[in-house]
Design an enzyme around this catalytic site. Sequence first.
Site, short mmCIF file in Angstrom:
data_model
loop_
_atom_site.label_atom_id
_atom_site.label_comp_id
_atom_site.label_asym_id
_atom_site.label_seq_id
_atom_site.Cartn_x
_atom_site.Cartn_y
_atom_site.Cartn_z
N GLY A 92 -1.01 -4.61 -2.43
CA GLY A 92 -1.43 -4.42 -3.81
C GLY A 92 -0.31 -4.07 -4.76
N GLN A 93 0.93 -4.09 -4.29
CA GLN A 93 2.05 -3.81 -5.18
C GLN A 93 2.17 -4.96 -6.19
OE1 GLN A 93 5.81 -3.57 -3.14
NE2 GLN A 93 6.72 -2.27 -4.70
N THR A 94 2.31 -4.60 -7.47
CA THR A 94 2.45 -5.64 -8.48
C THR A 94 3.78 -5.57 -9.21
OG1 THR A 94 1.27 -4.24 -10.07
CG2 THR A 94 -0.04 -5.87 -8.89
N VAL A 95 4.37 -4.37 -9.28
CA VAL A 95 5.73 -4.23 -9.83
C VAL A 95 6.62 -3.84 -8.66
CG1 VAL A 95 7.23 -2.86 -11.33
CG2 VAL A 95 4.95 -3.54 -12.12
N HIS A 99 7.60 3.15 -7.34
CA HIS A 99 7.08 4.13 -8.29
C HIS A 99 5.77 4.73 -7.79
CE1 HIS A 99 5.00 0.40 -9.37
NE2 HIS A 99 4.06 1.15 -9.91
N HIS A 101 2.05 6.56 -9.10
CA HIS A 101 1.11 6.72 -10.21
C HIS A 101 0.51 8.11 -10.12
CE1 HIS A 101 0.45 2.32 -11.23
NE2 HIS A 101 1.15 2.24 -10.11
#
Length: 137
Positions: A92-95, A99, A101
């Site tokens: 589910g990593q999109t960037v 990092h 959240h």
Amino acid sequence: MTQCVFCRIVGRQIPAAVVHEDGDTLAFMDLGQVNPGHVLVAAKDHVENVFDLEPAQASALAGTMVRVARAIRAAFSPHGLSVYQANGKAAGQTVFHYHLHLVPRYEGDGMALSWPVKNPPREELEAYAGRIRASLA
Ligand SMILES: [Zn+2]
């Protein structure tokens, strides 16, 4: 020019509501409305995912996470705080820049974020970020 959106935020080529910055980490609220209300804690160096993090970078990220979490608690008195991240596209990593959240939670929220309002204007996010900055110990 790098195409990584977080590297561009770190380099101030893309504006963000910065909450905290030190030599290794940057904490900010995204003004692009992808994750409204989330405070993101990123490594300043481009590290794609947890598999590539150096222990010292992980330590710095954890320290910033705790400091910012406590500032969010002091500023907004949430009932709880979710901290999450993903590693790899299949997870589910999109960037693809490491990092965390941080998402304040209130009773009755479920998984839908009610803080702040959906898609708040930039001025509102800047005000939230200012309150968190002011609460940093
Ligand atoms: Zn990057």
